[in-house]
Each structure stands twice: as structure tokens, then as C-alpha cells.
Design a protein around this motif. Structure first.
Motif, PDB file in Angstrom:
ATOM      1  N   ASN A  37       0.803  -1.228   0.000  1.00 29.88           N
ATOM      2  CA  ASN A  37       0.000   0.000   0.000  1.00 29.88           C
ATOM      3  C   ASN A  37       0.834   1.276   0.000  1.00 29.88           C
ATOM      4  N   GLU A  38       2.120   1.184  -0.275  1.00 31.33           N
ATOM      5  CA  GLU A  38       2.954   2.377  -0.390  1.00 31.33           C
ATOM      6  C   GLU A  38       2.720   2.997  -1.759  1.00 31.33           C
ATOM      7  N   LYS A  39       2.551   4.305  -1.794  1.00 33.24           N
ATOM      8  CA  LYS A  39       2.278   5.005  -3.053  1.00 33.24           C
ATOM      9  C   LYS A  39       3.584   5.238  -3.800  1.00 33.24           C
ATOM     10  N   ARG A  69       0.262   2.167  -6.551  1.00 27.51           N
ATOM     11  CA  ARG A  69       0.608   1.712  -5.208  1.00 27.51           C
ATOM     12  C   ARG A  69       1.088   0.272  -5.274  1.00 27.51           C
TER      13      ARG A  69
END
Length: 118
Positions: A37-39, A69
Motif C-alpha cells: 500500500n505504499e504510493k 501503489r
């Protein structure tokens, strides 16, 4: 779909569309580990097609970005390597699985506007 971009990521060129996921290798530098979920934002955009207009970069478009993401890390299929020495009849088999990162494309931006809203 008539809205897509071609990006340069992981030593390869990918044709990406919004809402689809892709597996790439070497997405982040070695020191930085990516978490789910890291952009991410990819600025190495080679081409953008929006409807009937096509924008080419030389080599990249300056004001374009593909935002997405990270979904999760994964592995590629196992690569099997066999070494055979002909005279002594020695055989050795080994292999490895390449680490990949799966990401999903959320939006494609060009000239300050989101192309997927229209």
C-alpha cells in the motif's frame, strides 16, 4: 482501452493502463524496501495515448507521471540452469527465483491533469 502509457521501469518498457496490476523487478533502489500500500510515482514515461492524441517523449515526457501503489512482493517462475561437462560427464543443476514487485496503476497524469477522469 484508448488511454494508456508506456513507461520504462525495471529495465523494461511496459504498456500500462489504469486499474491493472503489473509485476516488475528492480522497482526501488537497493537501500529502500517497499511495503504494501505504499504510493509510488513513475516519471519515466515514454508515450501517452489519450483518445486519438499520442504524445511522445524524447526520451521521456517532462510533465507526465504514472501514479500507483504497491500490492505485494512476489517471485517469478523458477529459472533452472544446467551445467554439463562433456568429457568427465559431470552434471550440475541449480536455479533461482527472481524477486518481483507487483503494483497497480491508479492514475496517469499529463500536463498537470489526470487523464482518467474524463
Amino acid at each position: 482501452m484508448n488511454k494508456y502509457a508506456i513507461i520504462d521501469v525495471g529495465g523494461k518498457q511496459l504498456r500500462v493502463e489504469q486499474g491493472r496490476f503489473y509485476d516488475v523487478r528492480h522497482l526501488a533502489p537497493v537501500q529502500h524496501t517497499l511495503t504494501p500500500n505504499e504510493k509510488i510515482s513513475i516519471n519515466r514515461v515514454l508515450l501517452i495515448r489519450h483518445g486519438s492524441s499520442v504524445n511522445l517523449g524524447y526520451p521521456w515526457l517532462d510533465d507526465a507521471a504514472v501514479k500507483g501503489r504497491i500490492l505485494h512482493g512476489c517471485f517469478e517462475k523458477k529459472l533452472v540452469i544446467q551445467r554439463i561437462q562433456s568429457k568427465t560427464k559431470n552434471r550440475r543443476t541449480f536455479g533461482y527465483r527472481e524477486k518481483m514487485t507487483r503494483f497497480v496503476v491508479d492514475s496517469i497524469h499529463f500536463a498537470g491533469e489526470n487523464l482518467n477522469r474524463s
